[in-house]
Design a protein around this motif. Structure first.
Motif, mmCIF file in Angstrom:
data_model
loop_
_atom_site.group_PDB
_atom_site.id
_atom_site.type_symbol
_atom_site.label_atom_id
_atom_site.label_comp_id
_atom_site.label_asym_id
_atom_site.label_seq_id
_atom_site.Cartn_x
_atom_site.Cartn_y
_atom_site.Cartn_z
ATOM 1 N N CYS A 222 9.037 -24.781 14.133
ATOM 2 C CA CYS A 222 7.957 -24.621 13.160
ATOM 3 C C CYS A 222 7.977 -25.765 12.160
ATOM 4 N N THR A 223 9.189 -26.092 11.679
ATOM 5 C CA THR A 223 9.284 -27.214 10.752
ATOM 6 C C THR A 223 8.849 -28.506 11.423
ATOM 7 N N PHE A 224 9.257 -28.664 12.679
ATOM 8 C CA PHE A 224 8.879 -29.871 13.430
ATOM 9 C C PHE A 224 7.358 -30.008 13.468
ATOM 10 N N PHE A 225 6.685 -28.915 13.778
ATOM 11 C CA PHE A 225 5.221 -28.978 13.834
ATOM 12 C C PHE A 225 4.629 -29.189 12.451
ATOM 13 N N ALA A 226 5.230 -28.530 11.465
ATOM 14 C CA ALA A 226 4.711 -28.704 10.100
ATOM 15 C C ALA A 226 4.831 -30.159 9.667
ATOM 16 N N ILE A 227 5.908 -30.816 10.117
ATOM 17 C CA ILE A 227 6.077 -32.225 9.743
ATOM 18 C C ILE A 227 5.054 -33.084 10.473
ATOM 19 N N ASN A 228 4.972 -32.906 11.794
ATOM 20 C CA ASN A 228 4.263 -33.894 12.604
ATOM 21 C C ASN A 228 2.779 -33.630 12.764
ATOM 22 N N GLY A 341 7.558 -33.598 2.864
ATOM 23 C CA GLY A 341 7.167 -34.517 1.799
ATOM 24 C C GLY A 341 7.185 -35.963 2.270
ATOM 25 N N LEU A 342 8.185 -36.311 3.096
ATOM 26 C CA LEU A 342 8.251 -37.683 3.603
ATOM 27 C C LEU A 342 7.087 -37.981 4.533
ATOM 28 N N SER A 343 6.664 -36.965 5.282
ATOM 29 C CA SER A 343 5.567 -37.209 6.218
ATOM 30 C C SER A 343 4.234 -37.305 5.491
#
Lengths: 348, 162
Positions: A222-228, A341-343
């Motif tokens: 989920c975090t991966f998708f939220a980032i990318n 935030g970085l993305s």
């Protein structure tokens, strides 16, 4: 003072974990089996042993094997029983999993979406989480929150929610934190509540849910998708054409390879960190408690003194695990926020 | 090792259940709470701002009041001082006037005394003359009562004339 006593009693009962309620006189305690039995998953929810009998809550098994769908209670296949050609493998690759005998005699693992102990705990924890948060939300629907403040449990929840919301999410994600706040808050409270439930020694707690890699994998995904999925152009430019000498990018895309690898290592580290911490905590507490039973055959003096020492360590470990339960939820949410935030960062 | 391999069944359930939990909480749970709390935070901020403004205005009022009081006190002092000066001046001028009046009265008195004295002197002088004439008459009458006396007088007068 009464509360302290209560907490101490609770700690002590948590040390006397149900998995070890077996008669200590049969001194051959298979610690490893017990430990991995607890940390892993099982088809029924074993609560305690009573007079030499297992007290287990049967849970539904849902299996799609070569003979079609099978739905039955886990009590049907307990203790090596076979049900409709399905049974639990004793050892091998599929140890403790439902298998069927293939045509050539090999064990075949069918498609298995049984409500195992972890799934049951997951359902319970999720239902509890939804109930808690929605009951808090209903307070805000019924009251004018700008006129009055909630007290009691809603006040506590508000404090924690706003702590995560303001200190973690708002600071780490940046200006458009609103889009991500619901996911990050859900992740925090999901992890935190299930961590705490895992520390409760008796039913319906005690399952090693957040110490299971499948659960942390989904969270990390989920975090991966939220980032990318919502990353901006700057983020992709940093991955596909990062700053650096040109010969590292063309013709061999060395830096791009590293950056793309980094895309996956971030959520991977989240997954492993949560899994390893919670699993290790459960293993530590269980290992400490099993010292009592391992030393049972060394005589009453050693056993008694070791029991006292173990109790003290057990209390200490449980306090530590309470802390870890919070810290791991906090860290997961914080790192997710930072990565998101970085993305979303603009080029500077 | 089994522990490190995600189990497909749990993965399946976790995905579904977490999606449901996320949907429910993200739709009906957290945004409601955080939205309300942020609204309250804004409200509290506004209230604090208003309170601060009121406080500064109050402070201004207090200073103004202080200013008014000190002004009034200065005015009071000034008026008192002026009154005192006025009194001094009035007393001084009254004394001056009194002194002048007194001098005038004294002069008049002195003048009248002098006139009275002169009048008295004149009266006395006239009285004295009248008396002397009367005395002389009586003396003369007595000396002239005899013939010898008349002759002697005539003689002396002649003597004196010659």
């Amino acid at each position: 003072m009464r509360w302290l006593t209560f907490i101490l009693l609770w700690m002590l009962t948590s040390v006397a974990h149900p998995a070890f309620a077996s008669d200590p006189s049969d001194a051959d305690v298979d610690v490893a089996h017990m430990l991995f039995g607890h940390i892993g998953d099982s088809y029924g929810w074993h609560i305690t042993d009573w007079n030499g009998r297992h007290v287990t809550i049967p849970l539904p098994c849902i299996v799609y094997s070569s003979t079609g769908w099978h739905v039955f209670m886990s009590s049907k296949i307990e203790h090596g029983h076979e049900h409709e050609g399905l049974f639990i493998a004793e050892e091998g690759r599929y140890a403790d999993k439902i298998v069927e005998a293939g045509p050539d005699g090999n064990l075949v693992r069918p498609f298995d979406i049984s409500i195992t102990k972890n799934v049951a705990s997951l359902m319970f924890g999720s239902a509890l989480l939804v109930l808690l948060v929605l009951s808090c939300a209903s307070w805000y629907r019924k009251h004018d929150a700008s006129e009055e403040t909630p007290g009691g449990f809603t006040g506590l929840m508000e404090m924690m929610i706003m702590m995560v919301h303001d200190d973690l999410i708002k600071d780490s994600v940046g200006p458009d934190y609103r889009r991500y706040a619901p996911y990050l808050l859900t992740a925090f409270f999901f992890i935190f509540l299930n961590n705490l439930l895992g520390l409760v020694p008796f039913f319906p707690g005690g399952a090693n849910l957040t110490g299971n890699i499948a659960v942390t994998l989904v969270l990390a995904m989920c975090t991966f998708f939220a980032i990318n999925l919502f990353a901006n152009r700057h983020y992709w430019k940093e991955i596909l054409w990062p700053d650096g000498p040109i010969f590292l990018k063309f013709p061999l895309p060395i830096m791009q390879t590293i950056e793309i690898f980094g895309m996956f290592t971030k959520p991977f580290s989240l997954m492993v960190r949560l899994f390893a911490n919670i699993m290790a905590g459960h293993a530590m507490i269980l290992g400490l408690v099993s010292v009592i039973f391992v030393t049972a055959k060394l005589g009453p003096v050693i056993n008694g003194s070791m029991t006292v020492v173990t109790m003290l360590f057990g209390v200490f470990m449980n306090c530590l695990e309470l802390l870890v339960a919070f810290i791991q939820a906090y860290v997961f949410t914080m790192l997710s926020s930072v990565f998101i935030g970085l993305s979303r960062q603009e080029s500077h | 090792m089994n522990l490190l391999l995600p189990d497909s069944g749990l993965l399946f359930w976790m995905t579904i259940i977490f999606a449901i939990v996320f949907f429910l909480l993200a739709k009906f749970g957290f945004p409601v709470i955080t939205g309300m709390v942020e609204k309250r935070t804004r409200r509290i901020d506004d209230a604090i701002g208003a309170a601060r403004e009121a406080e500064s205005r109050l402070k201004g009022l207090a200073a103004e009041q202080e200013q008014l009081i000190s002004d009034a006190r200065a005015e009071h002092d000034r008026i008192l001082k002026e009154a005192a000066q006025e009194r001094e001046r009035m007393i001084a001028s009254a004394q001056e006037q009194a002194r002048a009046e007194a001098g005038k009265i004294m002069d008049e008195t002195r003048e009248r005394i002098r006139q009275e004295k002169e009048a008295a002197l004149r009266d006395i002088r006239r009285e004295v003359a009248t008396l002397s004439v009367a005395i002389a008459e009586k003396v003369v009458r007595k000396e002239l009562s005899s013939d010898e006396g008349q002759k002697e007088l005539v003689d002396r007068m002649f003597e004196e004339l010659s």
